[in-house]
Design an enzyme around this catalytic site. Structure first.
Site, mmCIF file in Angstrom:
data_model
loop_
_atom_site.group_PDB
_atom_site.id
_atom_site.type_symbol
_atom_site.label_atom_id
_atom_site.label_comp_id
_atom_site.label_asym_id
_atom_site.label_seq_id
_atom_site.Cartn_x
_atom_site.Cartn_y
_atom_site.Cartn_z
ATOM 1 C CB SER A 128 -9.460 -0.598 67.332
ATOM 2 O OG SER A 128 -10.014 -1.441 68.443
ATOM 3 N N GLY A 130 -6.455 -1.462 72.175
ATOM 4 C CA GLY A 130 -5.588 -1.420 73.193
ATOM 5 C C GLY A 130 -4.304 -1.747 73.306
ATOM 6 C CE LYS A 182 -10.499 2.710 67.695
ATOM 7 N NZ LYS A 182 -10.431 3.682 68.908
ATOM 8 C CG HIS A 185 -13.890 0.400 66.309
ATOM 9 N ND1 HIS A 185 -13.573 0.701 67.778
ATOM 10 C CD2 HIS A 185 -13.479 -1.058 66.362
ATOM 11 C CE1 HIS A 185 -13.098 -0.716 68.307
ATOM 12 N NE2 HIS A 185 -13.156 -1.534 67.460
ATOM 13 C CG ASN A 186 -13.999 4.070 69.938
ATOM 14 O OD1 ASN A 186 -13.312 3.219 69.352
ATOM 15 N ND2 ASN A 186 -13.153 4.769 70.571
ATOM 16 C CD GLU A 189 -14.527 0.290 72.539
ATOM 17 O OE1 GLU A 189 -13.694 0.106 71.672
ATOM 18 O OE2 GLU A 189 -14.426 1.080 73.357
ATOM 19 C CE LYS A 260 -9.271 7.436 77.937
ATOM 20 N NZ LYS A 260 -9.791 6.099 77.675
#
Ligand code: 6PG
Length: 471
Positions: A128, A130, A182, A185-186, A189, A260
């Site tokens: 993570s 970007g 992850k 995490h998203n 987010e 996504k």
């Protein structure tokens, strides 16, 4: 010929920046990409650096030291399987493939088992941060067999963001554990982004604030307890002016959100595991609703809301909104950690929650000052079932709920949509109830479907002949 420490397949923005990060930290890298354009840009960026690039798989493999360590930075899904299939015949026992994309954790699990069966190591690493993170230090969540991780640990821990408690990279667990974390995490987010968007909408509609005024508020918030990357990014975004129209760029952006899939995967998985993550679900649904632009435009002509008349004191309301934002942000993390707790048992991940909070403190999109307290809460009690009931966060809930109620009430009165704010309040209110109306729900189920129910005063399973009573 001097062999390279690691190979990266996929020289897109993320792959290229990770290569530069590795090189800066003393590792030699070879990159592979079949796109002439990616190779051209990469060669330009890599000039004078210990990074080679090629479009030939054979050359790429020849340039790698053994055991070979190959990081895939290709789109999630079929491309990962395709590249693994192409690599496999050329690899030897003990070589390592790392998937650094946003793959679904079940795919990672499957790939790990398939490669394990032929003696290859496989690590699914959530990365993570970007573009900037990839270059200057991402947060890395590697999962798979520990022996595989050990091979690449020196590189990953070195290139990760470094915070006061160490590198933002730690072994997460077996199989798809890294990609699972992850995904969560998203999901968090998604939640935080939507919550910020709702505060923006409230400020914009209730006080007719312009982008730069909201920016000032977010800058102030970001200087205090609400300090987090997403607040900082939002403030920066609000300050950007469009060259063509001289308007704030946000004001000329079409209000249709993309996605996504990682937020949706988290919601789907939470339903599978039976975990409530309403703030995240609301964030996913808010994106879905936004996509129906044409329908919304038509609906706006026939469906009307209340008049926008806001008479409250501006300063006081904004302070309440700040507190509400803080509390809702906590609910987003609480739901994410509750989901990981269930997944840890269900999939035998053995997740270390304090450690996950620690590696999210730097590099990643959800890095936030709040994570210090979250880490502390799990350090004090690894078995903590929900962050909201830890002493620190429980007193926050008790103190700030009035602000959250005020924010939601205001949005409701003015007809401003606040799916994630409402969901967060509903989550807190549901979670803190000793008794929910599910007793009535059980009765309804039993009445029309003889689904039975349990009683509060004795053990066993019961059914009532409800229809007779209804006569
Ligand atoms: C990160 C981000 C990154 C990406 C999301 C975007 O941690 O660096 O999460 O992975 O920004 O995948 O997801 P959406 O396109 O679904 O918003």
């Amino acid at each position: 010929m001097k062999k390279h420490d690691i190979g990266i397949i996929g020289m897109g923005v993320m792959g290229r920046n990770l290569a530069l990060n590795m090189e800066r930290n003393g590792f030699s890298v070879v990159g592979l990409d079949v796109s002439c354009e990616q190779l051209r840009v990469s060669e330009e960026k890599f000039s004078g650096k210990k990074i080679s690039v090629t479009n030939a798989l054979e050359e790429f493999l020849q340039l790698l030291d053994t055991p070979k360590k190959i990081l895939l930075m290709v789109p999630a899904g079929d491309p990962v399987d395709t590249v693994i299939g192409q690599l496999q015949p050329h690899l030897n026992e003990g070589d390592l493939i790392i998937d650094g994309g946003n793959s679904h954790f079940k795919d990672t699990d499957r790939r790990g088992m398939e490669l394990d069966a032929v003696g290859l190591h496989f690590i699914g690493a959530g990365i993570s941060g970007g573009e900037e993170g990839a270059l200057w230090g991402p947060s890395i969540m590697p999962g798979g067999r520990k022996e595989g991780y050990e091979l690449v640990k020196p590189i990953l821990t070195r290139i990760a963001a470094q915070v006061d408690d160490g590198p933002c990279c730690a072994y997460i667990g077996p199989g798809g554990a890294g990609h699972y974390v992850k995904m969560v995490h998203n999901a968090i987010e998604y939640g935080i982004m939507q919550l910020i968007c709702e505060t923006y909408d409230i400020l914009k509609i209730a006080f007719k604030m312009k982008a730069d005024e909201v920016q000032d508020i977010y800058c102030t918030w970001n200087d205090g307890e609400l300090n987090c990357f997403l607040m900082e990014v939002t403030a920066a975004v609000l300050g950007k002016v469009d060259d063509e129209t001289n308007q704030p760029v946000v004001d000329v952006i079409l209000d249709q959100a993309g996605q996504k899939g990682t937020g949706k995967w988290a919601s789907q998985n939470a339903f599978d595991l039976g975990v409530a993550i309403p703030t995240v679900n609301a964030a996913v649904e808010a994106r879905i609703l936004s996509a129906f632009k044409k329908e919304r435009v038509e609906a706006s002509r026939v469906l009307h809301g209340p008049p926008i008349q806001f008479k409250e004191k501006k300063e006081e309301f904004i302070e309440s909104l700040r507190c509400a934002m803080k509390l809702t942000m906590v609910t987003a993390y609480a739901q994410g950690f509750a989901l990981m707790r269930e997944a840890s048992t269900e999939y035998s991940f053995d997740l270390q929650f304090a450690e996950i909070a620690r590696i999210w403190k730097g590099g990643c999109i959800i890095r936030a000052r709040l994570l210090d307290s979250i880490r502390e809460a799990f350090k004090e009690d690894h078995e903590l079932v929900n962050l909201l009931i830890s002493p620190h966060f429980a007193s926050m809930v008790n103190e700030l709920q009035k602000d959250l109620r005020y924010a939601v009430r205001t949005a409701n009165e003015l007809g401003i949509p606040c799916l994630a704010f409402s969901a967060s309040l509903g989550y807190i209110d549901s979670y803190r109830q000793e008794r929910l109306p599910a007793n009535l729900l059980q009765a309804q189920r039993d009445c029309f479907g003889a689904h039975t129910y349990r009683r509060i005063d004795k053990e066993g399973v019961f059914h009532t002949e409800w229809q007779e009573r209804m006569k």
